[in-house]
Design an enzyme around this catalytic site. Sequence first.
Site, PDB file in Angstrom:
ATOM      1  N   CYS A 144      -6.295 -98.055  27.007  1.00 31.89           N
ATOM      2  CA  CYS A 144      -7.086 -99.083  27.697  1.00 31.89           C
ATOM      3  C   CYS A 144      -6.322-100.391  27.899  1.00 31.89           C
ATOM      4  O   CYS A 144      -6.767-101.251  28.660  1.00 31.89           O
ATOM      5  CB  CYS A 144      -8.370 -99.358  26.929  1.00 31.89           C
ATOM      6  SG  CYS A 144      -9.517 -97.982  27.020  1.00 31.89           S
ATOM      7  N   HIS A 189     -10.831-106.585  29.048  1.00 31.68           N
ATOM      8  CA  HIS A 189     -11.057-105.145  29.202  1.00 31.68           C
ATOM      9  C   HIS A 189     -12.544-104.879  28.941  1.00 31.68           C
ATOM     10  O   HIS A 189     -13.145-105.478  28.042  1.00 31.68           O
ATOM     11  CB  HIS A 189     -10.196-104.388  28.199  1.00 31.68           C
ATOM     12  CG  HIS A 189     -10.524-102.932  28.117  1.00 31.68           C
ATOM     13  ND1 HIS A 189     -10.536-102.118  29.226  1.00 31.68           N
ATOM     14  CD2 HIS A 189     -10.888-102.143  27.058  1.00 31.68           C
ATOM     15  CE1 HIS A 189     -10.884-100.895  28.854  1.00 31.68           C
ATOM     16  NE2 HIS A 189     -11.100-100.884  27.558  1.00 31.68           N
ATOM     17  N   ASN A 231     -16.617 -98.275  31.194  1.00 30.92           N
ATOM     18  CA  ASN A 231     -15.213 -98.471  30.824  1.00 30.92           C
ATOM     19  C   ASN A 231     -14.340 -97.567  31.704  1.00 30.92           C
ATOM     20  O   ASN A 231     -14.322 -96.347  31.524  1.00 30.92           O
ATOM     21  CB  ASN A 231     -15.033 -98.117  29.334  1.00 30.92           C
ATOM     22  CG  ASN A 231     -13.609 -98.305  28.857  1.00 30.92           C
ATOM     23  OD1 ASN A 231     -12.698 -98.545  29.641  1.00 30.92           O
ATOM     24  ND2 ASN A 231     -13.407 -98.183  27.562  1.00 30.92           N
TER      25      ASN A 231
HETATM   26  O1  UT7 Z   1     -11.751 -99.022  25.424  1.00 31.39           O
HETATM   27  C1  UT7 Z   1     -11.092 -98.416  24.373  1.00 31.39           C
HETATM   28  C2  UT7 Z   1     -11.519 -98.898  23.059  1.00 31.39           C
HETATM   29  N1  UT7 Z   1     -12.844 -98.462  22.771  1.00 31.39           N
HETATM   30  C3  UT7 Z   1     -13.736 -99.333  22.349  1.00 31.39           C
HETATM   31  O2  UT7 Z   1     -13.456-100.498  22.269  1.00 31.39           O
HETATM   32  C4  UT7 Z   1     -15.080 -98.801  21.913  1.00 31.39           C
HETATM   33  C5  UT7 Z   1     -15.472 -99.427  20.614  1.00 31.39           C
HETATM   34  N2  UT7 Z   1     -16.707 -98.918  20.052  1.00 31.39           N
HETATM   35  C6  UT7 Z   1     -17.928 -99.156  20.582  1.00 31.39           C
HETATM   36  O3  UT7 Z   1     -18.062 -99.710  21.658  1.00 31.39           O
HETATM   37  C7  UT7 Z   1     -19.139 -98.782  19.758  1.00 31.39           C
HETATM   38  O4  UT7 Z   1     -18.718 -98.446  18.470  1.00 31.39           O
HETATM   39  C8  UT7 Z   1     -19.969 -97.608  20.359  1.00 31.39           C
HETATM   40  C9  UT7 Z   1     -20.706 -98.063  21.595  1.00 31.39           C
HETATM   41  C10 UT7 Z   1     -19.067 -96.420  20.657  1.00 31.39           C
HETATM   42  C11 UT7 Z   1     -21.033 -97.199  19.326  1.00 31.39           C
HETATM   43  O5  UT7 Z   1     -21.833 -98.324  18.967  1.00 31.39           O
HETATM   44  P1  UT7 Z   1     -22.075 -98.715  17.444  1.00 31.39           P
HETATM   45  O6  UT7 Z   1     -22.960 -99.895  17.441  1.00 31.39           O
HETATM   46  O7  UT7 Z   1     -20.732 -98.853  16.787  1.00 31.39           O
HETATM   47  O8  UT7 Z   1     -22.864 -97.475  16.919  1.00 31.39           O
HETATM   48  P2  UT7 Z   1     -22.517 -96.498  15.694  1.00 31.39           P
HETATM   49  O9  UT7 Z   1     -21.490 -95.515  16.084  1.00 31.39           O
HETATM   50  O10 UT7 Z   1     -22.287 -97.318  14.449  1.00 31.39           O
HETATM   51  O11 UT7 Z   1     -23.913 -95.761  15.524  1.00 31.39           O
HETATM   52  C12 UT7 Z   1     -25.117 -96.460  15.165  1.00 31.39           C
HETATM   53  C13 UT7 Z   1     -26.284 -95.488  15.251  1.00 31.39           C
HETATM   54  C14 UT7 Z   1     -26.023 -94.178  14.520  1.00 31.39           C
HETATM   55  O12 UT7 Z   1     -27.256 -93.739  13.994  1.00 31.39           O
HETATM   56  P3  UT7 Z   1     -27.617 -93.925  12.456  1.00 31.39           P
HETATM   57  O13 UT7 Z   1     -26.532 -93.224  11.703  1.00 31.39           O
HETATM   58  O14 UT7 Z   1     -27.613 -95.421  12.229  1.00 31.39           O
HETATM   59  O15 UT7 Z   1     -28.964 -93.309  12.330  1.00 31.39           O
HETATM   60  C15 UT7 Z   1     -25.585 -93.244  15.617  1.00 31.39           C
HETATM   61  O16 UT7 Z   1     -25.822 -91.901  15.321  1.00 31.39           O
HETATM   62  O17 UT7 Z   1     -26.528 -95.144  16.612  1.00 31.39           O
HETATM   63  C16 UT7 Z   1     -26.436 -93.722  16.780  1.00 31.39           C
HETATM   64  N3  UT7 Z   1     -25.839 -93.455  18.080  1.00 31.39           N
HETATM   65  C17 UT7 Z   1     -26.557 -93.316  19.196  1.00 31.39           C
HETATM   66  N4  UT7 Z   1     -27.870 -93.339  19.442  1.00 31.39           N
HETATM   67  C18 UT7 Z   1     -28.278 -93.172  20.706  1.00 31.39           C
HETATM   68  C19 UT7 Z   1     -24.521 -93.367  18.379  1.00 31.39           C
HETATM   69  N5  UT7 Z   1     -24.367 -93.156  19.698  1.00 31.39           N
HETATM   70  C20 UT7 Z   1     -25.607 -93.119  20.230  1.00 31.39           C
HETATM   71  C21 UT7 Z   1     -26.103 -92.940  21.522  1.00 31.39           C
HETATM   72  N6  UT7 Z   1     -27.418 -92.977  21.724  1.00 31.39           N
HETATM   73  N7  UT7 Z   1     -25.265 -92.760  22.587  1.00 31.39           N
END
Ligand code: UT7
Length: 330
Positions: A114, A254, A284
């Site tokens: 990215c 980005h 993205n």
């Molecule tokens: O461009 C290249 C570099 N990439 C990035 O910069 C991406 C960086 N990461 C992110 O943007 C975020 O980490 C994500 C958007 C990928 C995920 O968001 P998050 O706030 O970090 O969520 P998480 O992975 O910590 O998950 C929180 C909760 C979990 O549930 P529990 O365990 O709290 O019950 C996940 O299972 O949200 C759940 N979850 C979802 N729920 C609905 C994870 N993905 C989803 C989803 N829809 N798509």
Amino acid sequence: MKIRAAITAVGGYVPERVLTNAEIETMADTNDQWIRERTGIAERRILDKGRATSDMAVIAVNDLLSRTPYTAADISLIICATVSPDHVYPATANIIADKIGATKSWGFDMNAACAGFLYALRTGAQFIESGTHQRVLVVGADTMSIRVDYEDRNTCILFGDGAGAVLLEPDTEGNGMIDAQFEVDGSGCAYLQQPAGGSYEPVSVQNVRAKRQFIHQEGSTVYKFAVKGMADVTEEVMKRNGLTHEDVRFLVPHQANKRIIDATASRAGLPPEKVMINIQRYGNTTCATIPLCLWDWQKQLRKGDNLMLAAFGGGFAWGSVYLKWAYDGE
Ligand code: UT7
């Protein structure tokens, strides 16, 4: 006066097909509200089957050329940042050169995930600053829809397809690229990668069945590194150039997650109206995010505006570029 590399034209393209959060709800266990709140994304664009990354890049480059007095034959170098090249080899830059008729250009691809566009921009600038090249095209283009498993809610909500391009030319009026800083941390490979398809894990029937040709990301780990990496490097480049939030016209980040963008802007003391954000429409697009921001905002940009560009991506690879805009938008 020192020769600097200035952006003198911008072009862009996103495919017509829109993939909404509502449609993604039918493919993966997710919902519109979660996607909007956690990422800021409402929809993204998807390239039709049968078209490739170079096809989007060619439209972006032709859009760029239409805003200049030049033809493709006036270009001497094309650098294409991408993680979804048409082929593993040859370079997509060569294919773009052939399709646009850049008969006097050489070129190569660059992969810094990215952060690829910023790495390519810095590299292209060196050819201008050294005086060996007069017109360098820097393209950022990605067909992320081929890299995404649409049943994996961790990644399918994030990515979209698109292409952007900028032209670099010499500037002796004090505009152009002033400073840049880049960093890498190869231990980040574990948290964001495409496992299969390289020499480490060649494509096989077994790993395709296991979907290892798609993006694998530990989102929350990448998130923490991204917030710190992008904010630290932006702050450092601003500080050593004596820039305060008042001096900066726009942050051009980005577009990976609106919360990462907000955190970077907040650390730099920049209010929302000074931050380019189009993630809600495109998601993205990996190497295309920054040139697509410049494309969307180009009418608002004025000669002498201070822009801070910043990116973080797989690798980990991240960096920041400080440049002075070189022309008044149309
Ligand atoms: O461009 C290249 C570099 N990439 C990035 O910069 C991406 C960086 N990461 C992110 O943007 C975020 O980490 C994500 C958007 C990928 C995920 O968001 P998050 O706030 O970090 O969520 P998480 O992975 O910590 O998950 C929180 C909760 C979990 O549930 P529990 O365990 O709290 O019950 C996940 O299972 O949200 C759940 N979850 C979802 N729920 C609905 C994870 N993905 C989803 C989803 N829809 N798509």
